[in-house]
Design a protein around this motif. Structure first.
Motif, PDB file in Angstrom:
ATOM      1  N   UNK B  11       0.964  -1.183  -0.203  1.00 33.74           N
ATOM      2  CA  UNK B  11       0.035  -0.009   0.022  1.00 33.74           C
ATOM      3  C   UNK B  11       0.774   1.277  -0.040  1.00 33.74           C
ATOM      4  N   UNK B  13       1.064   5.483  -1.503  1.00 35.83           N
ATOM      5  CA  UNK B  13       0.629   6.582  -2.757  1.00 35.83           C
ATOM      6  C   UNK B  13       1.898   6.869  -3.823  1.00 35.83           C
ATOM      7  N   UNK B  14       2.808   6.019  -3.555  1.00 33.94           N
ATOM      8  CA  UNK B  14       4.101   6.301  -4.073  1.00 33.94           C
ATOM      9  C   UNK B  14       4.305   5.637  -5.628  1.00 33.94           C
ATOM     10  N   UNK B  22      11.466   8.066   0.047  1.00 31.65           N
ATOM     11  CA  UNK B  22      10.767   8.706   1.199  1.00 31.65           C
ATOM     12  C   UNK B  22      11.107   7.968   2.287  1.00 31.65           C
TER      13      UNK B  22
ATOM     14  N   UNK C 117      -2.496  13.154  -1.151  1.00 33.53           N
ATOM     15  CA  UNK C 117      -3.644  12.461  -0.750  1.00 33.53           C
ATOM     16  C   UNK C 117      -3.562  11.931   0.452  1.00 33.53           C
ATOM     17  N   UNK C 118      -2.268  12.001   1.178  1.00 33.88           N
ATOM     18  CA  UNK C 118      -2.220  11.721   2.676  1.00 33.88           C
ATOM     19  C   UNK C 118      -0.518  12.042   3.127  1.00 33.88           C
ATOM     20  N   UNK C 120       3.200  11.145   4.128  1.00 29.93           N
ATOM     21  CA  UNK C 120       4.138  10.016   3.591  1.00 29.93           C
ATOM     22  C   UNK C 120       3.973   8.547   3.949  1.00 29.93           C
ATOM     23  N   UNK C 121       3.713   8.580   5.454  1.00 30.77           N
ATOM     24  CA  UNK C 121       3.599   7.308   6.071  1.00 30.77           C
ATOM     25  C   UNK C 121       2.358   7.233   7.035  1.00 30.77           C
ATOM     26  N   UNK C 122       1.250   6.998   6.484  1.00 27.12           N
ATOM     27  CA  UNK C 122       0.102   6.907   7.142  1.00 27.12           C
ATOM     28  C   UNK C 122      -0.320   6.116   8.158  1.00 27.12           C
ATOM     29  N   UNK C 525      -9.710  10.341   0.406  1.00 22.51           N
ATOM     30  CA  UNK C 525      -8.031  10.553  -0.018  1.00 22.51           C
ATOM     31  C   UNK C 525      -8.044  11.857  -0.988  1.00 22.51           C
TER      32      UNK C 525
END
Lengths: 139, 213, 550
Positions: B11, B13-14, B22, C117-118, C120-122, C525
């Motif tokens: 999971x 977003x990258x 990151x 969208x969020x 870096x480390x949700x 998101x």
């Protein structure tokens, strides 16, 4: 560093790991195994140098020597094992700025202690309190 | 947004490269916080050593520098095994990753064994030496104790990595956890590189025919 | 509409029936909130928890003030009084204002303001919140054991009070770890997740201050961590590091403690300054004056804040040399703040200013922080600090900075971004009245305390000579006005969050991209497509010049 191709399939290699079909190189920097082994040898040698130097008497210089060799070893681990040698400026900043702050803490505390009870630079005489300015001592 | 480029089950977003950078950035920042944690207590050690130099030197003579040296060799070697593990993960060779992680964990455990004997020797000393004995030993036990906790956490992380390696999760485009734990493990090694001379060697040692000073 | 959102057809109260779901209502149930990795939900959970502690801490403050209403009145025993002011400080600082703006407004707004969208480390973000809750529970343990050392845990007294101090230091350690993880998360987010076109010189000032705050969180917090660990070792294992009886030095504790705790006050205030920098241009319809100077000032405050910790210790027994140096350096830390004040006022000059409630809070911030800062100069000066240290002057100074600064900033920010967070609008009249009550109540609580301090009233004392009574009484009465004002303000916002009228999109016509989400409140998101940034955020009133700025 070039990343894998776009929208490609995953392929399973002989040993079971996954790789994209058109991957040319992986992420990150590759260092040769020989470099790593040489680095370990150097670190072990420097460790023995540290111990040897501790058997000799250089007076106050012993501390400086011990710290210098330790810093050199730490630097080698950081540059080679932790790949700092290849990292971006931001990461160099992240490494250097905290060291600077630590030195600040050291100067602040150690410095305070080393000049405690010594006269302040601008005033060499204690301040005279005129007679009668303080209330008489009661107990 | 590039989800299809990461191995299934991940999971983020990258894009993979962005995720890798990151994670690395985040890891280095975390290491900076560890530098400050240990830096604080090194500063306190420096202040008290300046104040109580004789007591510090006399107490340090009671430590066994040979055990410290052995531990240094163990940690440096385990650092080497760790970086070989990262290298193997970079090449997607999961079997080799497992092998090198095993060696890293092994040397970490050897470190603990030596530590155990060191502490036991202190408690069994005549008179026994505890953290409350004097400030030097208070700081000695605290500094090596916090370091040992970090080694323990590291071993836990290595075991987790090993489990992932056995599921063949690492490849040239995804070996991030190995490298991140590697960075942490190397930092723990760097801290010991400073702890060893500062705690054990500063007053001078007797070896190779040279008298203590 | 994001296709990963749950396909419920519930509609919120008062919404049009597009089957619209947002981050609040798309997943229901407490468990979904507890396990959420959505930065917006995490922000709201932080806000809710922190407000609970804010009101508990506030109640303790009112108890303290009530006890101090008359010198002879013994509402609390002396020991109970010590516990009361200690808990007020510990709760307000560690459980409210240190997580404070970064955990709430920072968490909510940062990804939105940079077009992500969020964070870096949700999942790390969620861990931060869980650690906050754990730390709060452990802190309750300390509270239950009657901690009475003052929030600063000074040795050697803190060594003698083992049980409660143990809980308190453990709680602070856990909370510090949460703070560090948030800082790491924000730094990496800002570095790696900016939308296309969101270059460093287009970053909103709130993001810049969040960046500076995150640097402080990451670097300063570990030092308090090790200090608390040593206090723990001292209490449990008799390590004599800070105990004079064992050769230790209590002043060293103060050095280590304030090395963190001075930067922490900048962690409290920097995001609030960011909020003000965001609000003033919108309500003056003018570009922010001196964007670059404000950026340098924010980073400058973060850098200089590490150099001044000794000014808390002028009469503690530091060397003279140290005192001169720290006093000199402390004067410098006022300069970047002064630059900010100048720039904010210059932004308003010749702007077309409207006085909606967010703007009232922003203006109040500037005024109150000015008082805070100038009284700080009195404390930075060695000669006057010798007189003021440990008096009510210090108490008034730091309440002006923390309450008049950070809390006002938080409340103003909550008002400004309220439509974005909840999609609803609060009652503006009630908000304005609440602001007025707060402004009067706050000022009249703490201005008398400056007077008390100048007259020599020491802080943390349970009783006082009769000549101090009028000022104390004035302060107490208005403390209750202050409390009622907060109840009104948060009550208004809380009521509106549930029952408020639906807000129009971007009601204040801000140019900042967090307002360009497809709907308010946003979906979980944020955007279905990451926005592309082409302009500076502050080109108000000059649409044709917007491109010329950057």
């Amino acid at each position: 560093m070039a990343a894998s191709g776009h929208g490609s399939e995953w392929v399973r290699l002989g040993d079971g790991s996954l790789i994209t079909e058109d991957a040319k190189t992986g992420l990150g920097h590759m260092v040769s195994v020989e470099t790593y082994t040489l680095t370990l040898m150097t670190l072990l040698a420097l460790t023995f140098v540290t111990v040897f130097v501790a058997t000799l008497d250089f007076g106050a210089f012993n501390l400086a020597l011990a710290l210098s060799i330790a810093t050199l070893k730490a630097g080698i681990v950081t540059l080679i094992f932790m790949h700092l040698n290849f990292e971006t400026k931001i990461i160099w900043g992240i490494v250097i700025y905290p060291i600077f702050i630590f030195i600040l803490l050291l100067i602040g505390t150690l410095g305070d202690y080393s000049v405690k009870d010594k006269p302040a630079p601008l005033f060499s005489k204690p301040i005279e309190i005129p007679a009668g300015a303080l209330p008489p001592a009661e107990h | 947004m590039g989800h299809e480029q990461l191995p299934p089950g991940h999971f983020s977003y990258f894009e993979p490269e962005q995720a890798y950078h990151a994670s690395k950035l985040g890891c280095w920042i975390f290491l900076a916080t560890e530098v400050h944690l240990f830096g604080g207590i090194f500063a306190i050690f420096a202040v008290y050593r300046a104040r109580y130099l004789e007591m510090f030197n006399a107490s340090a003579h009671l430590l066994d520098w040979r055990m410290g040296l052995i531990n240094t060799v163990f940690l440096l070697t385990s650092s080497y095994c760790m970086v070989r593990g990262v290298d193997a993960a970079q090449k997607g060779l999961n079997d080799k990753v497992t092998k090198w992680l095993n060696l890293t964990i092994l040397f970490g455990c050897f470190f603990f064994v030596v530590k155990y004997f060191e502490y036991a020797a202190k408690f069994a000393h005549e008179p026994p030496i505890y953290p409350s004995t004097n400030i030097f030993f208070g700081l000695y036990f605290t500094m090596t104790g916090i370091h040992a906790v970090h080694v323990l956490v590291g071993v836990g992380l290595l075991l987790w990595l090993r489990a992932l390696a056995q599921k063949k999760r690492y490849s040239p485009v995804y070996y991030t956890p190995v490298e991140m734990v590697g960075l942490y493990w190397h930092l723990v090694d760097v801290v010991w590189i400073f702890l060893f001379p500062i705690l054990y060697l500063l007053p001078g040692i007797e070896a190779f025919g040279n008298a203590p000073h | 509409m994001s296709d990963t959102a749950a396909t419920h057809n519930e509609s919120g109260a008062g919404h049009a029936d597009h089957g619209d779901h947002n981050y609040i209502n798309w997943e229901k149930g407490l468990w979904s909130w507890w396990m959420s990795i959505d930065h917006k939900r995490i922000a709201l959970m932080y806000l809710g928890s922190m407000l609970v502690f804010f009101f508990i801490g506030g109640a303790l403050a009112l108890g303290v003030r009530l006890h101090l209403f008359a010198p002879a009145e013994k509402l609390l025993s002396n020991d109970a009084y010590n516990i009361a002011f200690t808990l007020h400080g510990v709760i307000m600082i560690f459980l409210f204002i240190v997580p404070g703006l970064p955990a709430t407004l920072g968490n909510f707004l940062l990804p939105l303001m940079i077009g992500a969208k969020d964070v870096a480390f949700p999942r790390l973000n969620r861990l931060s919140y869980w650690l906050y809750v754990l730390g709060a529970l452990v802190a309750v343990g300390a509270i239950a054991q009657g901690l009475d050392t003052g929030w600063t845990f000074y040795a050697p007294y803190s060594i003698q009070n083992a049980g409660a101090v143990l809980c308190a230091t453990t709680a602070a350690f856990i909370l510090g770890f949460a703070s560090i993880l948030t800082g790491v998360n924000f730094l990496v987010t800002i570095h790696t997740m900016r939308a296309p076109g969101m270059t460093w010189d287009r970053l909103p000032l709130m993001v810049w201050t969040t960046y500076a705050t995150a640097i402080l969180q990451v670097i300063a917090t570990p030092v308090i961590g090790i200090t608390l660990l040593l206090l723990f070792m001292e209490n449990q294992f008799g390590v004599g590091v800070f105990n004079p009886e064992l050769g230790g030095d209590p002043v060293l504790f103060q050095h280590m403690f304030w090395f963190y705790s001075h930067p922490v006050v900048y962690i409290m205030i920097l995001p609030a300054m960011g909020v003000v920098s965001e609000i003033i241009p919108v309500f003056s319809r003018k570009p922010i004056f001196g964007y670059r100077a404000l950026v340098y000032a924010s980073v400058g405050i973060a850098a200089i804040s590490f150099l001044v910790w000794g000014h808390h210790m002028f009469v503690a027994g530091m060397s003279d040399v140290a005192r001169y140096i720290f006093s000199f350096l402390t004067f410098f830390v006022a300069v970047p703040t002064a630059v900010k004040v100048f720039n904010w006022v210059s932004t308003m000059y010749r702007g077309s200013v409207t006085f909606d409630s967010p703007m009232l809070y922003a203006m109040a911030f500037v005024f109150l922080f000015l008082i805070a800062g100038t009284t700080g100069v009195h404390l930075a000066t060695l000669a006057t600090d010798a007189h003021y240290h440990d008096t009510y002057f210090v108490v008034a100074h730091f309440h002006y900075t923390i309450q008049g600064g950070a809390v006002i900033g938080l409340v103003g920010g909550l008002h400004y971004w309220f439509p974005l967070m909840f999609g609803k609008m609060y009652n503006e009249k009630v908000a304005k009245f609440g602001w007025l009550l707060l402004f009067i109540g706050f000022n009249m609580t703490f201005l008398p305390q400056f007077v008390l301090g100048m007259e020599g009233m020491p802080r943390r004392y349970a009783t006082y000579p009769a000549e101090f009574a009028p000022m104390h009484q004035l302060s107490t009465i208005f403390a209750f006005v202050n409390g009622i004002a907060y109840a009104l303000v948060f009550g208004n916002l809380g009521w509106a969050a549930v029952f408020g009228k639906k807000a129009e999109k971007n009601p204040y016509n801000s140019l900042s991209i967090e307002w360009t989400v497809e709907q308010m409140p946003p979906v979980h998101d944020n955007w279905s497509e990451i926005p592309v940034v082409t302009d500076w955020m502050y080109g108000y009133g000059q649409p044709e010049d917007a491109h010329a700025q950057h």
